[in-house]
Enzyme design. Sequence first.
Site, PDB file in Angstrom:
ATOM      1  N   GLU A  72       5.509  25.971  10.532  1.00 12.26           N
ATOM      2  CA  GLU A  72       6.451  26.928   9.935  1.00 12.26           C
ATOM      3  C   GLU A  72       5.903  27.292   8.564  1.00 12.26           C
ATOM      4  OE1 GLU A  72       8.810  28.403  11.301  1.00 12.26           O
ATOM      5  OE2 GLU A  72       9.384  27.176  13.020  1.00 12.26           O
ATOM      6  N   ASN A 101      11.159  23.479  -1.231  1.00 15.59           N
ATOM      7  CA  ASN A 101      12.183  24.499  -1.523  1.00 15.59           C
ATOM      8  C   ASN A 101      13.541  24.173  -0.912  1.00 15.59           C
ATOM      9  OD1 ASN A 101      11.003  25.049   1.015  1.00 15.59           O
ATOM     10  ND2 ASN A 101      11.574  27.200   0.884  1.00 15.59           N
ATOM     11  N   CYS A 115      11.654  30.808   2.322  1.00 11.46           N
ATOM     12  CA  CYS A 115      10.636  31.415   3.188  1.00 11.46           C
ATOM     13  C   CYS A 115      11.133  32.749   3.727  1.00 11.46           C
ATOM     14  CB  CYS A 115      10.237  30.462   4.308  1.00 11.46           C
ATOM     15  SG  CYS A 115      11.607  29.854   5.286  1.00 11.46           S
TER      16      CYS A 115
END
Length: 471
Positions: A244, A148, A278
């Site tokens: 993460e 992303n 995110c």
Amino acid sequence: MDFDGNFVMTIDGRPVPGTTMIDVVNPATGQRFATAPDCTREQLDEAVAAAKRSFAAWRSTSIAERQAMVAKAADILLDHAGDMARLFTREQGRPIDAARQEIEGAAAWMKAVAAMEPPVHISEDSETQFIETRYVPLGVVCAIAPWNFPVNLAMWKVAPALVAGNTMVLKPSPYTPLCTLKIGQLLADIFPPGVFNVISGGDALGPMMTAHPGFAKISFTGSTATGKRVMQSAASDLKRLTLELGGNDAAIVLPDVDLDAIAQTIFMGSFFNSAQICVATKRLYVHEDVYDGLRDRLAAIAAAVKLGDGAEQGTMLGPIQNKRQYDRVMALLDDARSSGLTLIEGAAVPDGGGYFVPITIVDNPPEDARVVQEEAFGPILPMMKFTDIDDAVERANASEYGLAGSIWSGDTAKATKIARQLETGTVWVNQILNLRPDTPFAGRKGSGFGTENGMDGLLEYMTPQALYVAK
Ligand code: NAD
């Protein structure tokens, strides 16, 4: 450098072509436009061995020299930002200006990290003894990045790991390997051979890396499901971990907001990068007094958005980055539709084979709807009404994730108090998507553990060594 082809890995400072290749698809067309090497087990072994060989000399290099090389690497990225942005748009899908911002942002990040230095603590310096704690690097770092923000999130790992004195093998996502491979080549002359290796490959490569005994640490950014597998794999030889992972961030909008002032920011806080962020807002809780007003404004913005190929001028939002994710998001949309939820669709989706999903607002679904409970990671935003703020906070916190969240109000002090109640690593008041290299970014609960950015982020790549000297 040729940014259109010749995609090779960088191992021990040398370009290494693939013996077999994986396809790279332009998500705006659904067509393959390039291929990238599919790293073999032997090539992975070579990369890890090269990183191991170079570690002793690299950790003995002064931190000032390592900082200077990372800062120089940032300049090289900036020198090639235009070419890289065009390649970025083709492989990732994001519009070209925003693609360029990612390259420039990554460079700025590297420079900021290159100015950081780990602390030294002296606990005692008396007539009898000297006690000091320094931070030392760990060894070879395995870095795994998602699709992303492929450049940014890779550089969030590269800069601190190398400044700290580690060496690295970096793997981009199979969906977005190309810019990262070019960065490997561009930086081959900056770092000593073996310090920074870049490899690419298909689905088998990630697990092969996390199981490899040569790594001292894994720094992983990706989904929570994969993060759990990475953690299992790391357990065999106690590799250090930074994970993460995903998020299902809530934004809470209080009744005292100025809707015209915040609507556009709230919209982009959900839908920028076609909602593949995110820390995007993925659940929007709005006080009943302003619910209709905000919904109608967001719907108007969604209707006016230009969705399309990021390479075309004027495109605001691009496609979903890959077919697998597109199918997931479409399945979630179908589920919302077949559950009888009210959907408000934005601008028309372009024709052709691209992975475009209509921008969709889900009008006040029940809390247990899949679209509320799951991380969509695509442009479907559930908007829910609330009456009582304590109830909204409770619903916001009732999530397996704990990445970030935001509170929106005309009363900053009140909003700040509420923000502190969110069980997330980052909280924003009247802003969103603001992250900085000097400020820790950490997930709670299913969003992972460990920290990126800030001094905490640098120290994730180091371990304390206490030195006791009797005088
Ligand atoms: P993903 O988990 O599918 O893949 C991430 C990376 O892991 C890729 O490079 C992939 O090839 C690799 N991988 C896949 N299976 C693996 C395995 N078994 N072992 C080792 N590596 C493996 O994630 P994605 O779809 O690329 O990214 C989207 C997800 O990432 C979302 O959930 C998003 O919220 C999350 N994300 C989190 C952050 C953060 O900082 N917290 C940032 C960006 C994205």
